[in-house]
Design a protein around this motif. Structure first.
Motif: not given
Lengths: 266, 307
Positions: A9, A12-13, A16-17, A19-20, A22-27
Protein backbone atom coordinates in the motif's frame (compact mmCIF):
# COMPACT_ATOMS: atom_id res chain seq x y z
CA UNK A 1 0.70 -11.13 5.83
CA UNK A 2 -0.02 -7.66 7.09
CA UNK A 3 3.55 -6.48 6.58
CA UNK A 4 3.41 -7.31 2.87
CA UNK A 5 0.07 -5.54 2.39
CA UNK A 6 1.36 -2.56 4.32
CA UNK A 7 4.47 -2.44 2.14
CA UNK A 8 2.35 -2.79 -0.98
CA UNK A 9 0.00 0.00 0.00
CA UNK A 10 2.81 2.38 0.86
CA UNK A 11 5.22 1.36 -1.91
CA UNK A 12 5.14 4.78 -3.58
CA UNK A 13 5.69 6.60 -0.32
CA UNK A 14 8.61 4.36 0.62
CA UNK A 15 10.24 4.65 -2.82
CA UNK A 16 9.71 8.41 -2.84
CA UNK A 17 11.22 8.87 0.60
CA UNK A 18 14.20 6.72 -0.39
CA UNK A 19 14.79 9.03 -3.36
CA UNK A 20 14.51 12.02 -1.06
CA UNK A 21 17.14 10.38 1.13
CA UNK A 22 19.42 9.90 -1.88
CA UNK A 23 18.92 13.56 -2.76
CA UNK A 24 19.74 14.79 0.74
CA UNK A 25 22.48 12.32 1.69
CA UNK A 26 25.32 14.55 0.38
CA UNK A 27 23.91 17.51 2.31
CA UNK A 28 23.99 15.41 5.48
CA UNK A 29 27.58 14.37 4.77
CA UNK A 30 28.58 17.99 4.07
CA UNK A 31 27.04 19.07 7.38
CA UNK A 32 28.63 16.26 9.40
CA UNK A 33 32.05 16.85 7.86
CA UNK A 34 31.89 20.56 8.64
CA UNK A 35 32.56 19.43 12.24
CA UNK A 36 35.52 17.30 11.31
CA UNK A 37 39.17 17.86 12.15
CA UNK A 38 41.00 16.35 9.16
CA UNK A 39 44.53 15.01 9.45
CA UNK A 40 45.84 15.88 6.00
CA UNK A 41 44.85 18.32 3.30
CA UNK A 42 41.70 16.45 2.30
CA UNK A 43 38.50 16.36 4.29
CA UNK A 44 37.10 13.05 3.00
CA UNK A 45 37.62 10.86 6.06
CA UNK A 46 36.15 11.32 9.51
CA UNK A 47 38.78 11.94 12.18
CA UNK A 48 37.63 13.95 15.15
CA UNK A 49 34.81 16.27 16.19
CA UNK A 50 35.70 19.93 16.21
CA UNK A 51 33.97 23.29 15.79
CA UNK A 52 37.13 25.08 14.63
CA UNK A 53 35.89 25.66 11.10
CA UNK A 54 32.58 27.12 12.29
CA UNK A 55 34.43 29.55 14.59
CA UNK A 56 36.58 30.78 11.74
CA UNK A 57 34.67 30.32 8.46
CA UNK A 58 36.82 32.77 6.52
CA UNK A 59 40.09 31.34 7.81
CA UNK A 60 41.08 30.01 4.39
CA UNK A 61 42.90 32.36 2.06
CA UNK A 62 40.79 33.69 -0.85
CA UNK A 63 37.70 31.61 -0.06
CA UNK A 64 35.41 34.32 1.28
CA UNK A 65 36.66 36.70 -1.39
CA UNK A 66 35.53 34.25 -4.08
CA UNK A 67 32.23 33.85 -2.25
CA UNK A 68 31.68 37.60 -2.28
CA UNK A 69 32.52 37.76 -5.98
CA UNK A 70 30.05 34.96 -6.75
CA UNK A 71 27.33 36.76 -4.79
CA UNK A 72 28.05 40.01 -6.61
CA UNK A 73 27.92 38.35 -10.03
CA UNK A 74 24.76 36.46 -9.11
CA UNK A 75 22.99 39.65 -8.01
CA UNK A 76 23.87 41.56 -11.19
CA UNK A 77 23.13 38.57 -13.42
CA UNK A 78 19.76 38.15 -11.70
CA UNK A 79 18.86 41.81 -12.20
CA UNK A 80 19.99 41.80 -15.84
CA UNK A 81 18.34 38.51 -16.78
CA UNK A 82 15.12 39.32 -14.91
CA UNK A 83 14.66 42.73 -16.55
CA UNK A 84 15.46 41.50 -20.06
CA UNK A 85 13.60 38.22 -19.62
CA UNK A 86 10.44 39.83 -18.23
CA UNK A 87 10.31 42.21 -21.18
CA UNK A 88 10.64 39.33 -23.64
CA UNK A 89 8.02 37.29 -21.81
CA UNK A 90 5.47 40.13 -21.95
CA UNK A 91 6.15 40.72 -25.63
CA UNK A 92 5.70 37.02 -26.40
CA UNK A 93 2.47 36.55 -24.47
CA UNK A 94 0.73 39.87 -25.05
CA UNK A 95 1.52 40.74 -28.66
CA UNK A 96 1.18 39.10 -32.03
CA UNK A 97 4.06 39.97 -34.28
CA UNK A 98 6.12 38.51 -37.06
CA UNK A 99 8.93 36.04 -36.31
CA UNK A 100 7.34 34.90 -33.05
CA UNK A 101 8.34 31.32 -33.84
CA UNK A 102 11.94 32.29 -34.49
CA UNK A 103 12.07 34.24 -31.22
CA UNK A 104 10.65 31.25 -29.35
CA UNK A 105 13.32 28.92 -30.75
CA UNK A 106 16.08 31.40 -29.92
CA UNK A 107 14.81 31.39 -26.33
CA UNK A 108 14.50 27.59 -26.22
CA UNK A 109 17.90 26.75 -27.73
CA UNK A 110 20.16 27.84 -24.83
CA UNK A 111 18.21 25.50 -22.56
CA UNK A 112 18.61 22.61 -25.01
CA UNK A 113 22.35 23.09 -25.40
CA UNK A 114 24.99 21.35 -23.29
CA UNK A 115 26.71 23.95 -21.15
CA UNK A 116 30.16 22.98 -22.39
CA UNK A 117 29.14 23.85 -25.97
CA UNK A 118 27.90 27.32 -24.99
CA UNK A 119 30.93 27.85 -22.79
CA UNK A 120 33.41 26.94 -25.52
CA UNK A 121 31.72 28.97 -28.23
CA UNK A 122 31.46 32.04 -26.01
CA UNK A 123 35.15 31.76 -25.22
CA UNK A 124 35.85 31.59 -28.96
CA UNK A 125 33.97 34.88 -29.38
CA UNK A 126 35.80 36.57 -26.52
CA UNK A 127 39.18 35.37 -27.79
CA UNK A 128 38.40 36.66 -31.27
CA UNK A 129 37.30 40.02 -29.93
CA UNK A 130 40.37 40.19 -27.74
CA UNK A 131 38.21 40.73 -24.67
CA UNK A 132 39.82 40.71 -21.25
CA UNK A 133 38.44 37.65 -19.44
CA UNK A 134 37.16 38.34 -15.94
CA UNK A 135 34.22 39.85 -14.09
CA UNK A 136 32.51 41.30 -17.18
CA UNK A 137 32.82 38.23 -19.37
CA UNK A 138 31.43 36.08 -16.55
CA UNK A 139 28.53 38.49 -16.06
CA UNK A 140 27.74 38.58 -19.79
CA UNK A 141 27.76 34.77 -19.92
CA UNK A 142 25.55 34.41 -16.85
CA UNK A 143 22.92 36.87 -18.09
CA UNK A 144 22.93 34.96 -21.40
CA UNK A 145 22.15 31.53 -19.96
CA UNK A 146 19.79 32.75 -17.21
CA UNK A 147 17.69 34.74 -19.66
CA UNK A 148 15.80 31.77 -21.15
CA UNK A 149 14.87 30.41 -17.74
CA UNK A 150 13.46 33.77 -16.63
CA UNK A 151 11.45 34.07 -19.86
CA UNK A 152 9.97 30.59 -19.31
CA UNK A 153 9.04 31.27 -15.69
CA UNK A 154 7.47 34.70 -16.35
CA UNK A 155 5.70 33.50 -19.50
CA UNK A 156 3.93 30.74 -17.57
CA UNK A 157 2.57 33.27 -15.07
CA UNK A 158 1.57 35.96 -17.59
CA UNK A 159 -0.20 33.37 -19.75
CA UNK A 160 -2.48 32.38 -16.87
CA UNK A 161 -3.34 36.04 -16.20
CA UNK A 162 -6.81 37.30 -17.01
CA UNK A 163 -6.47 40.20 -19.51
CA UNK A 164 -9.88 41.48 -18.42
CA UNK A 165 -8.32 42.75 -15.18
CA UNK A 166 -6.24 45.20 -17.20
CA UNK A 167 -9.25 46.16 -19.28
CA UNK A 168 -11.15 46.83 -16.09
CA UNK A 169 -8.33 49.07 -14.84
CA UNK A 170 -8.39 51.03 -18.06
CA UNK A 171 -12.16 51.32 -17.93
CA UNK A 172 -11.64 52.94 -14.56
CA UNK A 173 -9.44 55.54 -16.28
CA UNK A 174 -6.06 54.15 -15.27
CA UNK A 175 -3.35 55.22 -17.69
CA UNK A 176 -1.07 52.62 -19.30
CA UNK A 177 1.71 53.25 -16.77
CA UNK A 178 -0.70 53.11 -13.85
CA UNK A 179 -2.31 49.93 -15.18
CA UNK A 180 1.08 48.32 -15.57
CA UNK A 181 2.38 49.31 -12.15
CA UNK A 182 -0.76 48.77 -10.08
CA UNK A 183 -2.36 45.80 -11.86
CA UNK A 184 -0.14 43.95 -14.30
CA UNK A 185 3.10 43.94 -12.34
CA UNK A 186 1.63 42.79 -8.98
CA UNK A 187 -0.13 39.87 -10.67
CA UNK A 188 2.97 38.87 -12.61
CA UNK A 189 5.19 39.30 -9.54
CA UNK A 190 5.24 35.62 -8.40
CA UNK A 191 6.39 34.54 -11.87
CA UNK A 192 9.04 37.24 -11.96
CA UNK A 193 10.18 36.30 -8.45
CA UNK A 194 10.40 32.62 -9.43
CA UNK A 195 12.44 33.54 -12.50
CA UNK A 196 14.74 35.78 -10.49
CA UNK A 197 15.25 33.12 -7.82
CA UNK A 198 16.09 30.55 -10.49
CA UNK A 199 18.50 32.95 -12.18
CA UNK A 200 20.21 33.66 -8.87
CA UNK A 201 20.62 29.97 -8.06
CA UNK A 202 21.86 29.13 -11.58
CA UNK A 203 24.34 31.98 -11.67
CA UNK A 204 25.62 31.50 -8.14
CA UNK A 205 26.24 27.80 -8.70
CA UNK A 206 27.46 27.83 -12.28
CA UNK A 207 30.78 26.19 -12.85
CA UNK A 208 31.16 25.01 -16.45
CA UNK A 209 30.47 28.29 -18.28
CA UNK A 210 32.37 30.29 -15.67
CA UNK A 211 35.34 27.92 -15.87
CA UNK A 212 35.73 28.71 -19.57
CA UNK A 213 35.15 32.45 -19.45
CA UNK A 214 36.64 33.58 -16.15
CA UNK A 215 40.30 33.89 -17.08
CA UNK A 216 42.17 34.10 -13.79
CA UNK A 217 39.16 35.38 -11.83
CA UNK A 218 38.05 32.88 -9.18
CA UNK A 219 34.38 32.51 -8.25
CA UNK A 220 33.27 30.29 -5.38
CA UNK A 221 32.51 27.18 -7.50
CA UNK A 222 35.91 27.63 -9.14
CA UNK A 223 37.52 27.85 -5.72
CA UNK A 224 35.84 24.58 -4.73
CA UNK A 225 36.98 22.96 -7.99
CA UNK A 226 40.56 24.06 -7.39
CA UNK A 227 40.48 22.85 -3.82
CA UNK A 228 39.38 19.40 -4.98
CA UNK A 229 42.87 19.08 -6.41
CA UNK A 230 44.85 21.03 -3.83
CA UNK A 231 43.07 19.87 -0.70
CA UNK A 232 39.64 20.75 0.61
CA UNK A 233 39.48 22.95 3.70
CA UNK A 234 36.72 22.15 6.22
CA UNK A 235 35.46 25.70 5.80
CA UNK A 236 34.03 24.70 2.40
CA UNK A 237 31.66 22.34 4.23
CA UNK A 238 30.74 25.12 6.64
CA UNK A 239 29.78 27.38 3.73
CA UNK A 240 27.89 24.51 2.07
CA UNK A 241 25.90 23.81 5.23
CA UNK A 242 25.19 27.50 5.79
CA UNK A 243 23.96 27.90 2.19
CA UNK A 244 21.59 24.97 2.59
CA UNK A 245 20.17 26.35 5.84
CA UNK A 246 19.78 29.85 4.40
CA UNK A 247 18.01 28.45 1.33
CA UNK A 248 15.60 26.37 3.42
CA UNK A 249 14.82 29.29 5.74
CA UNK A 250 14.42 31.67 2.82
CA UNK A 251 12.02 29.47 0.87
CA UNK A 252 10.17 28.45 4.04
CA UNK A 253 9.56 32.07 5.12
CA UNK A 254 8.50 32.94 1.58
CA UNK A 255 5.92 30.17 1.66
CA UNK A 256 4.62 31.15 5.10
CA UNK A 257 4.21 34.78 4.03
CA UNK A 258 2.50 33.65 0.82
CA UNK A 259 0.11 31.39 2.76
CA UNK A 260 -0.76 34.15 5.19
CA UNK A 261 -1.55 36.57 2.38
CA UNK A 262 -3.76 34.03 0.69
CA UNK A 263 -5.62 33.41 3.93
CA UNK A 264 -6.16 37.13 4.48
CA UNK A 265 -7.60 37.47 1.00
CA UNK A 266 -9.94 34.53 1.42
CA UNK B 1 24.02 47.74 -20.10
CA UNK B 2 21.22 49.60 -21.81
CA UNK B 3 18.02 49.20 -19.89
CA UNK B 4 15.13 50.17 -22.11
CA UNK B 5 12.16 50.90 -19.90
CA UNK B 6 8.56 51.01 -21.01
CA UNK B 7 8.22 52.37 -24.52
CA UNK B 8 6.65 55.83 -24.39
CA UNK B 9 2.90 55.54 -24.94
CA UNK B 10 1.68 56.92 -28.22
CA UNK B 11 -1.23 58.70 -26.63
CA UNK B 12 -0.38 61.26 -23.97
CA UNK B 13 -3.97 61.73 -22.79
CA UNK B 14 -5.77 58.41 -23.03
CA UNK B 15 -9.25 59.64 -22.18
CA UNK B 16 -10.61 60.52 -25.59
CA UNK B 17 -8.98 57.80 -27.64
CA UNK B 18 -9.97 54.14 -27.48
CA UNK B 19 -8.28 52.81 -24.35
CA UNK B 20 -6.85 49.56 -25.74
CA UNK B 21 -4.80 51.00 -28.58
CA UNK B 22 -1.27 49.76 -28.27
CA UNK B 23 1.85 50.96 -30.03
CA UNK B 24 2.64 48.85 -33.07
CA UNK B 25 6.30 48.92 -32.17
CA UNK B 26 5.90 48.09 -28.48
CA UNK B 27 6.64 44.34 -28.82
CA UNK B 28 9.79 45.07 -30.76
CA UNK B 29 11.04 47.54 -28.16
CA UNK B 30 10.36 44.99 -25.45
CA UNK B 31 12.18 42.25 -27.32
CA UNK B 32 15.15 44.23 -28.61
CA UNK B 33 17.59 44.30 -25.67
CA UNK B 34 17.09 40.67 -24.63
CA UNK B 35 17.20 39.29 -28.14
CA UNK B 36 20.24 41.38 -28.96
CA UNK B 37 21.92 39.81 -25.94
CA UNK B 38 21.07 36.29 -27.13
CA UNK B 39 22.12 37.01 -30.71
CA UNK B 40 25.47 38.55 -29.75
CA UNK B 41 26.39 36.20 -26.91
CA UNK B 42 24.69 32.97 -27.98
CA UNK B 43 24.12 32.82 -31.75
CA UNK B 44 27.16 34.78 -32.88
CA UNK B 45 29.56 32.63 -30.78
CA UNK B 46 28.18 29.55 -32.53
CA UNK B 47 29.16 31.08 -35.86
CA UNK B 48 32.61 31.92 -34.54
CA UNK B 49 32.95 28.38 -33.34
CA UNK B 50 31.88 26.96 -36.69
CA UNK B 51 34.55 29.10 -38.31
CA UNK B 52 37.18 28.04 -35.76
CA UNK B 53 36.48 24.37 -36.41
CA UNK B 54 37.60 24.68 -40.06
CA UNK B 55 40.71 26.70 -39.34
CA UNK B 56 44.29 25.52 -39.30
CA UNK B 57 47.37 27.09 -37.83
CA UNK B 58 49.03 27.35 -34.48
CA UNK B 59 48.73 29.48 -31.39
CA UNK B 60 51.99 31.31 -32.20
CA UNK B 61 51.40 32.01 -35.88
CA UNK B 62 47.66 32.52 -35.69
CA UNK B 63 44.77 30.63 -37.24
CA UNK B 64 43.32 30.95 -40.72
CA UNK B 65 40.12 29.58 -42.23
CA UNK B 66 41.28 26.87 -44.62
CA UNK B 67 38.05 24.85 -44.77
CA UNK B 68 39.95 22.03 -43.18
CA UNK B 69 36.96 19.73 -42.65
CA UNK B 70 39.27 16.81 -41.92
CA UNK B 71 39.46 18.09 -38.32
CA UNK B 72 35.91 16.83 -37.85
CA UNK B 73 36.74 13.39 -39.13
CA UNK B 74 40.01 13.16 -37.22
CA UNK B 75 38.58 14.29 -33.91
CA UNK B 76 35.58 12.01 -34.28
CA UNK B 77 37.85 9.05 -35.07
CA UNK B 78 40.14 9.80 -32.15
CA UNK B 79 37.51 10.54 -29.52
CA UNK B 80 34.82 8.06 -30.58
CA UNK B 81 35.05 6.10 -27.29
CA UNK B 82 34.47 9.26 -25.24
CA UNK B 83 31.44 10.14 -27.37
CA UNK B 84 29.93 6.70 -26.93
CA UNK B 85 30.67 6.76 -23.22
CA UNK B 86 28.95 10.13 -22.83
CA UNK B 87 25.81 8.83 -24.52
CA UNK B 88 25.81 5.62 -22.41
CA UNK B 89 26.44 7.35 -19.10
CA UNK B 90 23.88 10.08 -19.83
CA UNK B 91 21.29 7.50 -20.93
CA UNK B 92 21.90 5.38 -17.81
CA UNK B 93 21.64 8.44 -15.57
CA UNK B 94 18.43 9.53 -17.32
CA UNK B 95 16.78 6.13 -16.87
CA UNK B 96 17.84 6.01 -13.22
CA UNK B 97 16.54 9.54 -12.70
CA UNK B 98 13.19 8.54 -14.17
CA UNK B 99 12.96 5.41 -12.01
CA UNK B 100 13.98 7.27 -8.85
CA UNK B 101 12.28 10.56 -9.58
CA UNK B 102 8.84 9.28 -10.58
CA UNK B 103 7.87 7.90 -7.15
CA UNK B 104 9.02 11.08 -5.43
CA UNK B 105 7.17 13.34 -7.90
CA UNK B 106 4.07 11.12 -7.47
CA UNK B 107 4.43 11.27 -3.71
CA UNK B 108 4.58 15.08 -3.72
CA UNK B 109 1.69 15.41 -6.16
CA UNK B 110 -0.80 12.94 -4.63
CA UNK B 111 0.28 11.56 -1.27
CA UNK B 112 2.22 14.25 0.59
CA UNK B 113 -0.75 16.19 1.99
CA UNK B 114 0.46 18.85 4.38
CA UNK B 115 4.08 17.71 3.95
CA UNK B 116 4.03 18.78 0.30
CA UNK B 117 5.68 22.17 0.80
CA UNK B 118 8.38 20.79 3.06
CA UNK B 119 9.32 18.02 0.59
CA UNK B 120 9.31 20.56 -2.24
CA UNK B 121 11.72 22.76 -0.28
CA UNK B 122 14.00 19.79 0.36
CA UNK B 123 14.07 19.04 -3.37
CA UNK B 124 14.78 22.66 -4.35
CA UNK B 125 17.10 23.74 -1.51
CA UNK B 126 20.13 21.73 -2.73
CA UNK B 127 20.00 23.95 -5.84
CA UNK B 128 21.24 26.77 -3.64
CA UNK B 129 24.06 24.77 -2.07
CA UNK B 130 27.06 24.52 -4.33
CA UNK B 131 26.66 21.37 -6.45
CA UNK B 132 30.44 20.98 -6.48
CA UNK B 133 30.54 20.66 -2.70
CA UNK B 134 27.77 18.09 -2.82
CA UNK B 135 29.47 16.15 -5.59
CA UNK B 136 32.67 16.07 -3.54
CA UNK B 137 30.61 14.60 -0.68
CA UNK B 138 30.10 11.52 -2.87
CA UNK B 139 33.83 10.92 -2.54
CA UNK B 140 33.24 10.36 1.15
CA UNK B 141 30.08 8.29 0.63
CA UNK B 142 31.62 5.97 -1.97
CA UNK B 143 35.07 5.84 -0.36
CA UNK B 144 36.97 2.54 -0.50
CA UNK B 145 36.52 1.80 3.19
CA UNK B 146 33.14 3.50 3.45
CA UNK B 147 29.77 1.95 4.33
CA UNK B 148 28.50 1.74 0.72
CA UNK B 149 31.45 -0.29 -0.53
CA UNK B 150 31.33 -2.41 2.61
CA UNK B 151 27.62 -3.18 2.18
CA UNK B 152 27.91 -3.93 -1.54
CA UNK B 153 30.89 -6.16 -0.81
CA UNK B 154 29.03 -8.08 1.88
CA UNK B 155 26.09 -8.62 -0.46
CA UNK B 156 28.52 -9.76 -3.19
CA UNK B 157 27.11 -7.09 -5.49
CA UNK B 158 30.57 -5.80 -6.34
CA UNK B 159 31.51 -9.17 -7.83
CA UNK B 160 28.66 -8.86 -10.30
CA UNK B 161 29.28 -5.21 -11.14
CA UNK B 162 32.99 -5.92 -11.50
CA UNK B 163 32.18 -8.67 -13.97
CA UNK B 164 29.90 -6.25 -15.86
CA UNK B 165 32.69 -3.69 -15.96
CA UNK B 166 30.77 -1.12 -13.91
CA UNK B 167 33.17 -1.23 -10.99
CA UNK B 168 36.79 -2.32 -10.62
CA UNK B 169 37.73 -4.84 -7.95
CA UNK B 170 36.75 -3.68 -4.48
CA UNK B 171 36.36 -0.06 -5.54
CA UNK B 172 33.36 2.03 -6.50
CA UNK B 173 35.11 5.38 -6.65
CA UNK B 174 36.90 6.09 -9.95
CA UNK B 175 34.65 3.65 -11.82
CA UNK B 176 31.75 4.10 -14.27
CA UNK B 177 29.28 3.31 -11.46
CA UNK B 178 30.50 6.29 -9.43
CA UNK B 179 30.23 8.65 -12.41
CA UNK B 180 26.69 7.48 -13.26
CA UNK B 181 25.74 7.76 -9.59
CA UNK B 182 27.01 11.35 -9.53
CA UNK B 183 25.25 12.25 -12.78
CA UNK B 184 21.99 10.74 -11.55
CA UNK B 185 22.26 12.64 -8.30
CA UNK B 186 23.12 15.98 -9.90
CA UNK B 187 20.32 16.00 -12.46
CA UNK B 188 17.58 14.30 -10.42
CA UNK B 189 15.81 17.58 -9.50
CA UNK B 190 15.59 18.42 -13.22
CA UNK B 191 13.57 15.22 -13.61
CA UNK B 192 11.42 15.60 -10.50
CA UNK B 193 10.21 19.16 -11.11
CA UNK B 194 8.71 18.70 -14.62
CA UNK B 195 7.26 15.31 -13.56
CA UNK B 196 5.64 16.95 -10.56
CA UNK B 197 4.24 19.78 -12.68
CA UNK B 198 2.52 17.44 -15.11
CA UNK B 199 1.34 15.00 -12.41
CA UNK B 200 -0.14 17.83 -10.40
CA UNK B 201 -2.31 18.87 -13.35
CA UNK B 202 -4.01 15.46 -13.48
CA UNK B 203 -7.57 15.57 -12.19
CA UNK B 204 -7.83 13.28 -9.15
CA UNK B 205 -11.33 12.26 -10.24
CA UNK B 206 -9.81 10.35 -13.15
CA UNK B 207 -8.20 8.01 -10.63
CA UNK B 208 -11.56 7.55 -8.89
CA UNK B 209 -13.23 6.90 -12.22
CA UNK B 210 -10.64 4.25 -13.08
CA UNK B 211 -11.20 2.68 -9.67
CA UNK B 212 -14.96 2.72 -10.16
CA UNK B 213 -14.44 0.84 -13.41
CA UNK B 214 -12.63 -1.89 -11.46
CA UNK B 215 -9.11 -0.96 -12.55
CA UNK B 216 -6.47 -2.15 -10.12
CA UNK B 217 -4.01 0.51 -8.90
CA UNK B 218 -1.30 -0.71 -11.25
CA UNK B 219 -3.68 -0.68 -14.21
CA UNK B 220 -4.83 2.83 -13.30
CA UNK B 221 -1.22 3.94 -13.28
CA UNK B 222 -0.39 2.23 -16.56
CA UNK B 223 -3.49 3.36 -18.46
CA UNK B 224 -4.32 6.73 -16.88
CA UNK B 225 -1.61 8.35 -14.79
CA UNK B 226 1.48 7.53 -16.81
CA UNK B 227 0.11 8.52 -20.24
CA UNK B 228 -1.16 11.81 -18.81
CA UNK B 229 2.26 12.53 -17.32
CA UNK B 230 4.04 12.08 -20.66
CA UNK B 231 4.80 15.82 -21.14
CA UNK B 232 6.65 15.73 -17.82
CA UNK B 233 8.47 12.52 -18.73
CA UNK B 234 9.60 13.99 -22.06
CA UNK B 235 10.81 17.32 -20.73
CA UNK B 236 12.31 15.65 -17.64
CA UNK B 237 14.33 13.17 -19.69
CA UNK B 238 15.55 15.97 -21.97
CA UNK B 239 16.50 18.22 -19.06
CA UNK B 240 18.47 15.31 -17.60
CA UNK B 241 20.02 13.79 -20.71
CA UNK B 242 21.28 16.97 -22.39
CA UNK B 243 23.29 18.41 -19.50
CA UNK B 244 24.47 14.94 -18.44
CA UNK B 245 25.89 14.21 -21.89
CA UNK B 246 27.95 17.40 -21.83
CA UNK B 247 28.99 17.24 -18.20
CA UNK B 248 32.63 16.85 -17.23
CA UNK B 249 32.49 17.62 -13.53
CA UNK B 250 31.27 14.20 -12.35
CA UNK B 251 33.66 12.29 -14.60
CA UNK B 252 36.53 14.42 -13.32
CA UNK B 253 35.71 14.34 -9.60
CA UNK B 254 34.33 10.80 -9.24
CA UNK B 255 35.86 9.00 -12.21
CA UNK B 256 39.27 8.13 -13.57
CA UNK B 257 41.04 8.48 -16.90
CA UNK B 258 39.02 5.47 -18.07
CA UNK B 259 35.72 7.25 -17.51
CA UNK B 260 36.48 10.46 -19.40
CA UNK B 261 33.46 11.83 -21.22
CA UNK B 262 33.38 14.11 -24.24
CA UNK B 263 32.99 17.17 -22.00
CA UNK B 264 36.34 16.35 -20.38
CA UNK B 265 37.97 16.15 -23.80
CA UNK B 266 36.52 19.48 -24.94
CA UNK B 267 37.58 21.13 -21.69
CA UNK B 268 41.13 19.76 -21.92
CA UNK B 269 41.52 20.64 -25.60
CA UNK B 270 40.21 24.15 -25.05
CA UNK B 271 41.75 25.18 -21.75
CA UNK B 272 44.92 23.09 -21.45
CA UNK B 273 46.14 21.89 -24.84
CA UNK B 274 44.79 25.04 -26.55
CA UNK B 275 43.96 23.14 -29.75
CA UNK B 276 41.03 25.35 -30.65
CA UNK B 277 40.01 23.79 -34.01
CA UNK B 278 39.74 20.29 -32.52
CA UNK B 279 37.86 21.59 -29.48
CA UNK B 280 35.47 23.57 -31.69
CA UNK B 281 34.86 20.60 -33.98
CA UNK B 282 34.20 18.31 -31.01
CA UNK B 283 31.72 20.65 -29.41
CA UNK B 284 29.99 21.09 -32.77
CA UNK B 285 29.65 17.34 -33.19
CA UNK B 286 28.26 17.09 -29.65
CA UNK B 287 25.76 19.87 -30.33
CA UNK B 288 24.66 18.35 -33.63
CA UNK B 289 24.31 14.88 -32.13
CA UNK B 290 22.22 16.17 -29.26
CA UNK B 291 19.98 18.36 -31.43
CA UNK B 292 19.42 15.38 -33.72
CA UNK B 293 18.57 13.03 -30.86
CA UNK B 294 16.29 15.61 -29.26
CA UNK B 295 14.42 16.23 -32.51
CA UNK B 296 13.90 12.53 -33.17
CA UNK B 297 12.85 11.99 -29.56
CA UNK B 298 10.34 14.83 -29.58
CA UNK B 299 8.87 13.64 -32.90
CA UNK B 300 8.58 10.10 -31.57
CA UNK B 301 6.96 11.05 -28.30
CA UNK B 302 4.67 13.45 -30.12
CA UNK B 303 4.93 16.25 -27.59
CA UNK B 304 5.37 19.63 -29.21
CA UNK B 305 4.60 21.91 -26.29
CA UNK B 306 7.75 21.62 -24.23
CA UNK B 307 8.98 23.42 -21.12
Amino acid sequence: MSVVTWLKRHLVVIAGLLTLGYLLLPNVVVTVFSFNKPKGRFNYEWQQFSTDAWKDPCGVADMCGSLGLSLQIAVWATIGATVLGTMIAFALVRYRFRARGAVNSLIFLPMAMPEVVMAASLLTLFLNMGAQLGFWTILIAHIMFCLSFVVTAVKARVMSMDPRLEQAAQDLYAGPAQTFLRVTLPIAAPGIAAGALLAFALSFDDFIITNFNAGSTVTFPMFVWGSAQRGTPVQINVIGTAMFLVAVLFVLSGMIIGNRRNRQKA
Amino acid sequence: MAVVTEAPPVTPIPEKKPPRKRGRWTPYWLLLPGLLWLVVFFALPMIYQASTSVQTGSLEEGYKVTWHFVTYWDSLAEYWPQFLRSVFYAAAATILCLLLGYPLAYLIAFRAGRWRNLIMILVIAPFFTSFLIRTLAWKTILADNGPVVHTLNTLHVLNVTDWLGWTAGDRVLATPLAVVCGLTYNFLPFMILPLYTSLERIDGRLHEAAGDLYAKPWTTFRKVTFPLSMPGVVSGTLLTFIPAAGDYVNAELLGSTDTRMIGNVIQTQFLRILDYPTAAALSFILMAAILLMVTVYIRRSGTEDLV
